[in-house]
Design a protein around this motif. Structure first.
Motif, PDB file in Angstrom:
ATOM      1  N   LYS A  44     -36.666  22.150  40.372  1.00 51.15           N
ATOM      2  CA  LYS A  44     -35.664  22.353  39.443  1.00 51.15           C
ATOM      3  C   LYS A  44     -34.400  21.851  39.983  1.00 51.15           C
ATOM      4  CE  LYS A  44     -38.863  23.940  36.643  1.00 51.15           C
ATOM      5  NZ  LYS A  44     -39.176  23.065  35.324  1.00 51.15           N
ATOM      6  N   THR A  45     -34.158  20.854  40.498  1.00 52.94           N
ATOM      7  CA  THR A  45     -32.859  20.062  41.155  1.00 52.94           C
ATOM      8  C   THR A  45     -32.719  19.035  40.484  1.00 52.94           C
ATOM      9  OG1 THR A  45     -34.283  19.253  43.134  1.00 52.94           O
ATOM     10  CG2 THR A  45     -33.113  21.573  43.279  1.00 52.94           C
ATOM     11  N   ASN A  46     -31.334  18.416  40.097  1.00 52.30           N
ATOM     12  CA  ASN A  46     -31.129  17.278  39.710  1.00 52.30           C
ATOM     13  C   ASN A  46     -30.199  16.385  40.524  1.00 52.30           C
ATOM     14  OD1 ASN A  46     -32.271  18.222  37.402  1.00 52.30           O
ATOM     15  ND2 ASN A  46     -30.565  18.210  36.193  1.00 52.30           N
ATOM     16  N   PRO A  47     -30.337  15.233  40.675  1.00 49.79           N
ATOM     17  CA  PRO A  47     -29.712  14.350  41.744  1.00 49.79           C
ATOM     18  C   PRO A  47     -28.228  14.145  41.142  1.00 49.79           C
ATOM     19  CG  PRO A  47     -31.055  13.026  40.231  1.00 49.79           C
ATOM     20  CD  PRO A  47     -31.375  14.422  39.812  1.00 49.79           C
ATOM     21  N   LEU A  48     -27.334  14.002  42.125  1.00 46.42           N
ATOM     22  CA  LEU A  48     -25.917  13.377  41.619  1.00 46.42           C
ATOM     23  C   LEU A  48     -26.016  11.685  41.025  1.00 46.42           C
ATOM     24  CD1 LEU A  48     -23.779  15.237  44.465  1.00 46.42           C
ATOM     25  CD2 LEU A  48     -24.047  15.691  42.110  1.00 46.42           C
ATOM     26  N   ARG A  49     -26.821  10.912  41.912  1.00 42.50           N
ATOM     27  CA  ARG A  49     -26.936   9.501  41.447  1.00 42.50           C
ATOM     28  C   ARG A  49     -28.320   9.040  41.651  1.00 42.50           C
ATOM     29  NH1 ARG A  49     -26.521   5.085  44.747  1.00 42.50           N
ATOM     30  NH2 ARG A  49     -25.485   3.134  43.763  1.00 42.50           N
ATOM     31  N   ILE A  50     -28.719   8.303  40.888  1.00 43.62           N
ATOM     32  CA  ILE A  50     -30.000   7.424  41.071  1.00 43.62           C
ATOM     33  C   ILE A  50     -30.029   5.861  40.971  1.00 43.62           C
ATOM     34  CG2 ILE A  50     -31.266   9.571  40.360  1.00 43.62           C
ATOM     35  CD1 ILE A  50     -31.774   8.149  37.923  1.00 43.62           C
ATOM     36  N   LEU A  51     -30.928   5.302  41.511  1.00 45.40           N
ATOM     37  CA  LEU A  51     -31.111   3.882  41.197  1.00 45.40           C
ATOM     38  C   LEU A  51     -31.708   3.590  39.950  1.00 45.40           C
ATOM     39  CD1 LEU A  51     -31.856   2.972  44.965  1.00 45.40           C
ATOM     40  CD2 LEU A  51     -29.613   2.943  43.995  1.00 45.40           C
ATOM     41  N   HIS A  52     -32.904   4.125  39.875  1.00 43.79           N
ATOM     42  CA  HIS A  52     -33.541   3.961  38.568  1.00 43.79           C
ATOM     43  C   HIS A  52     -34.814   5.154  38.334  1.00 43.79           C
ATOM     44  CE1 HIS A  52     -36.040   2.470  41.741  1.00 43.79           C
ATOM     45  NE2 HIS A  52     -35.289   1.385  41.857  1.00 43.79           N
ATOM     46  N   PHE A  53     -35.481   5.081  37.592  1.00 42.54           N
ATOM     47  CA  PHE A  53     -36.647   6.130  37.343  1.00 42.54           C
ATOM     48  C   PHE A  53     -37.571   6.211  38.526  1.00 42.54           C
ATOM     49  CE2 PHE A  53     -35.751   4.968  32.554  1.00 42.54           C
ATOM     50  CZ  PHE A  53     -34.632   5.649  32.406  1.00 42.54           C
ATOM     51  N   THR A  54     -37.967   5.080  39.071  1.00 41.40           N
ATOM     52  CA  THR A  54     -38.797   5.498  40.225  1.00 41.40           C
ATOM     53  C   THR A  54     -38.164   6.323  41.375  1.00 41.40           C
ATOM     54  OG1 THR A  54     -39.518   3.216  39.607  1.00 41.40           O
ATOM     55  CG2 THR A  54     -40.501   4.000  41.929  1.00 41.40           C
ATOM     56  N   ASP A  55     -37.008   5.919  41.451  1.00 41.41           N
ATOM     57  CA  ASP A  55     -35.809   6.619  42.472  1.00 41.41           C
ATOM     58  C   ASP A  55     -36.010   8.099  42.058  1.00 41.41           C
ATOM     59  OD1 ASP A  55     -34.414   7.049  44.895  1.00 41.41           O
ATOM     60  OD2 ASP A  55     -32.570   6.894  43.626  1.00 41.41           O
ATOM     61  N   LEU A  56     -35.804   8.265  40.957  1.00 35.34           N
ATOM     62  CA  LEU A  56     -35.529   9.622  40.293  1.00 35.34           C
ATOM     63  C   LEU A  56     -36.899  10.503  40.433  1.00 35.34           C
ATOM     64  CD1 LEU A  56     -33.968  11.733  38.517  1.00 35.34           C
ATOM     65  CD2 LEU A  56     -35.154  10.968  36.648  1.00 35.34           C
ATOM     66  N   VAL A  57     -37.900  10.046  40.446  1.00 30.45           N
ATOM     67  CA  VAL A  57     -39.316  10.743  40.430  1.00 30.45           C
ATOM     68  C   VAL A  57     -39.440  11.014  42.094  1.00 30.45           C
ATOM     69  CG1 VAL A  57     -41.715  10.730  40.242  1.00 30.45           C
ATOM     70  CG2 VAL A  57     -40.290   9.986  38.482  1.00 30.45           C
ATOM     71  N   ARG A  58     -39.111   9.853  43.055  1.00 32.14           N
ATOM     72  CA  ARG A  58     -39.001  10.164  44.128  1.00 32.14           C
ATOM     73  C   ARG A  58     -38.163  11.491  44.749  1.00 32.14           C
ATOM     74  NH1 ARG A  58     -35.879   8.431  48.624  1.00 32.14           N
ATOM     75  NH2 ARG A  58     -37.172   8.437  50.640  1.00 32.14           N
ATOM     76  N   PHE A  59     -36.977  11.397  44.141  1.00 36.66           N
ATOM     77  CA  PHE A  59     -36.215  12.402  44.576  1.00 36.66           C
ATOM     78  C   PHE A  59     -36.797  13.820  44.268  1.00 36.66           C
ATOM     79  CE2 PHE A  59     -33.145  15.362  43.018  1.00 36.66           C
ATOM     80  CZ  PHE A  59     -32.173  15.758  44.109  1.00 36.66           C
ATOM     81  N   PHE A  60     -37.350  14.014  43.071  1.00 40.57           N
ATOM     82  CA  PHE A  60     -38.010  15.187  42.673  1.00 40.57           C
ATOM     83  C   PHE A  60     -39.166  15.474  43.610  1.00 40.57           C
ATOM     84  CE2 PHE A  60     -36.968  14.448  37.940  1.00 40.57           C
ATOM     85  CZ  PHE A  60     -35.660  14.992  38.037  1.00 40.57           C
ATOM     86  N   LEU A  61     -40.214  14.768  43.970  1.00 39.58           N
ATOM     87  CA  LEU A  61     -40.925  14.851  44.751  1.00 39.58           C
ATOM     88  C   LEU A  61     -40.565  15.174  46.458  1.00 39.58           C
ATOM     89  CD1 LEU A  61     -44.061  12.451  43.706  1.00 39.58           C
ATOM     90  CD2 LEU A  61     -43.447  15.111  42.695  1.00 39.58           C
ATOM     91  N   SER A  62     -39.548  14.832  46.704  1.00 36.07           N
ATOM     92  CA  SER A  62     -39.018  14.909  47.984  1.00 36.07           C
ATOM     93  C   SER A  62     -37.757  15.762  48.429  1.00 36.07           C
ATOM     94  CB  SER A  62     -38.833  13.502  48.643  1.00 36.07           C
ATOM     95  OG  SER A  62     -37.770  12.928  48.184  1.00 36.07           O
ATOM     96  N   SER A  63     -37.443  16.291  47.164  1.00 39.02           N
ATOM     97  CA  SER A  63     -36.099  17.222  47.050  1.00 39.02           C
ATOM     98  C   SER A  63     -36.368  18.529  48.165  1.00 39.02           C
ATOM     99  CB  SER A  63     -35.696  17.473  45.733  1.00 39.02           C
ATOM    100  OG  SER A  63     -36.549  18.348  45.148  1.00 39.02           O
ATOM    101  N   LYS A  64     -35.352  18.928  48.845  1.00 41.45           N
ATOM    102  CA  LYS A  64     -35.639  20.264  49.469  1.00 41.45           C
ATOM    103  C   LYS A  64     -36.639  20.082  50.503  1.00 41.45           C
ATOM    104  CE  LYS A  64     -33.072  22.856  46.103  1.00 41.45           C
ATOM    105  NZ  LYS A  64     -33.222  24.204  45.674  1.00 41.45           N
ATOM    106  N   HIS A  65     -36.904  18.935  51.184  1.00 40.03           N
ATOM    107  CA  HIS A  65     -38.068  18.655  52.088  1.00 40.03           C
ATOM    108  C   HIS A  65     -37.631  19.269  53.447  1.00 40.03           C
ATOM    109  CE1 HIS A  65     -35.918  15.257  53.951  1.00 40.03           C
ATOM    110  NE2 HIS A  65     -35.679  14.755  52.691  1.00 40.03           N
TER     111      HIS A  65
END
Length: 507
Positions: free
Chosen positions: A289-310
């Motif tokens: 449940k974390t949202n990014p401040l900036r993304i490049l595109h949707f592939t980058d968004l999903v990568r952020f979700f799966l690797s966030s708080k690693h």
């Protein structure tokens, strides 16, 4: 005779000089032709803005379907004429416009896209894409961007409205029919297929252009469809609408004020920016449940979700070897699933004796769901890391470690039994084959930081320990379950009594 030979040698030298001059001219002309064929802009370095790539050529061709859209083509790489599905949603998006606002909206939309064409082209690896280079196809390019963006905006808006409708206690038969017979929402299989297509690396538009067009559209679409307050009056330097942050006390934007302002009105509680709208659309990947401040595109968004708080990487180097899951289990290793945890956060014991410490011989692994869409998801995230994040290849490192753990169907079955893998493919052999195929063509960078190399060393040391192996063997053979364990204890008691009677017989 001597004069004749002298004359002959002179003729030969002249012929050689003429041939040399002719050869030099031919080489010079050839170089000019080659240089003329090479564009002036051709460089050996990639542009800093590039983030949408063609999948690397070393990826097995048999797996190309995992990178190819099945239902919806977005962007220039897989550009095709708009299909009926896209046409329906684009038409519905434009139906949201207020009366009399079509012409100014169309003009502002077209001018925004036209002014951003060069910037958009900089986001693609192959800058020589035909649609960007051919002036005759400029109209087709502008149309493609507008159509693709309008489809995505309508899809995201309608999906969010449908989620709110399901939670609403007030439902009407008219609304039921509107969503039940919707061309996409009414077909769960199509909803899943489109979401899958929107994650593909080659099937992307830069996020900034979608965000810009959403801000424009929010000023014109009907007020009961979306709130434009926050977007129209948002202060550029404030990022309070991201990550559910608290309002900033010194900010004068509408989101932070949260109360009535003369000439503006009240802030609508359902106001949402496009980044948040995108996060809600892909929320099933956002377990933290974390949202990014900036993304490049949707592939980058999903990568952020799966690797966030690693976990923070503390070592460098590639993972050379790790014992498989069955070998580790033979040494007494136990695999424990972790629910709602970052996919990359694999934990082992560290010597602490705290309350929440992990026992020695336990490996805590976040549960991964393996289904018919998992391969497509992981392959595209890994391709993005190979091209754009080679020194931050968190997903690639995770898959590599998983590949070392799972070598055979028995390894997969063990992790499935331990609930580390949630299997929807059927047999464990299918899971093992999928995991083993993922790393083919993937290049590891030795300077990339990771935690898995140290973790692998710790697991290998545990597996090699003869005491751990002996203890695990005794546990498996004589204490496998309650009945065998009870029998073992009873047998030991009888053995002790027999030995005692035997010794007494000599006294």
């Amino acid at each position: 005779m001597t004069d004749f030979y002298c004359h002959l040698s002179s003729e030969i030298r002249q012929m050689g000089d003429r041939c040399s001059a002719s050869t030099s001219n031919n080489i010079g002309n050839l170089c000019k032709v080659l240089l003329h064929e090479v564009p002036d802009r051709t460089e050996t370095t990639l542009g800093k803005a590039i983030c949408i790539y063609n999948v690397p050529a070393n990826i097995p061709q048999s797996k190309r379907d995992a990178y190819t859209p099945q239902v919806i083509c977005i962007g220039p790489i897989h550009h095709k004429n708009e299909n009926e599905l896209k046409r329906r949603y684009v038409n519905q998006f434009f139906n949201r416009l207020r009366g009399g606002k079509w012409e100014p909206f169309q003009e502002e939309l077209a001018n925004t896209v036209k002014n951003c064409v060069d910037e958009i082209s900089n986001y693609y690896e192959d800058g020589s894409l035909e649609l960007f280079k051919d002036p005759k196809k400029k109209t087709e390019l502008l149309k493609m961007i507008v159509w693709d963006a309008a489809f995505i905006l309508e899809l995201f808006l309608k999906t969010e409205e449908y989620k709110k409708y399901k939670k609403s206690p007030e439902k009407t038969s008219q609304d039921d029919d509107r969503y039940k017979y919707d061309y996409i929402i009414g077909k769960p299989w199509l909803t899943a297929a489109i979401q899958r297509d929107l994650i593909l690396l080659e099937n992307q538009l830069p996020f900034f252009i979608l965000d810009d067009l959403y801000k424009i559209a929010a000023k014109y679409i009907k007020p009961d469809c979306s709130c434009s307050q926050c977007i129209r009056f948002h202060k550029p330097g404030c990022d309070c609408f991201r990550c559910n942050q608290d309002p900033k006390p010194n900010c004068s934007c509408f989101q932070c004020m949260g109360f009535h302002t003369p000439g503006i009105g009240f802030h609508k509680p359902d106001c949402i920016c496009f980044l948040e709208l995108s996060c809600k659309y892909f929320e099933k990947y956002n377990k933290k449940k974390t949202n990014p401040l900036r993304i490049l595109h949707f592939t980058d968004l999903v990568r952020f979700f799966l690797s966030s708080k690693h976990p923070t990487a503390i070592s460098k180097g590639t993972i050379i070897y790790c014992d498989t899951a069955t070998r580790l289990e033979e040494a007494g290793m136990k695999f424990k699933p972790l629910e709602d945890e970052c996919l990359l956060n694999i934990k082992a014991w560290n010597g602490d004796s705290g309350r929440n410490s992990i026992k020695k011989g336990e490996l805590h692994v976040p549960t991964i769901e393996i289904n018919d869409r998992t391969e497509c998801l992981l392959r595209n995230l890994m391709a993005l890391e190979q091209c754009h994040f080679p020194k931050e290849a968190y997903i690639c490192q995770y898959v590599k470690f998983l590949d070392l753990l799972v070598d055979t169907a028995e390894d997969a079955d063990l992790l499935i039994k331990s609930k580390v893998i949630s299997n929807s493919l059927g047999k464990g052999a299918a899971v093992a084959e999928l995991i083993n195929e993922l790393c083919r063509g993937i290049v590891e960078v030795s300077s990339c930081k990771n935690n898995y190399s140290l973790l692998a060393e710790k697991l290998n040391d545990y597996s090699k320990n003869s005491y751990n192996k002996s203890k695990a063997f005794l546990r498996r053979q004589y204490f496998k379950n309650v009945w065998i364990g009870t029998g073992t204890v009873v047998g030991l008691i009888f053995l002790f009594i027999s030995l005692q009677d035997f010794v007494r017989s000599f006294l």
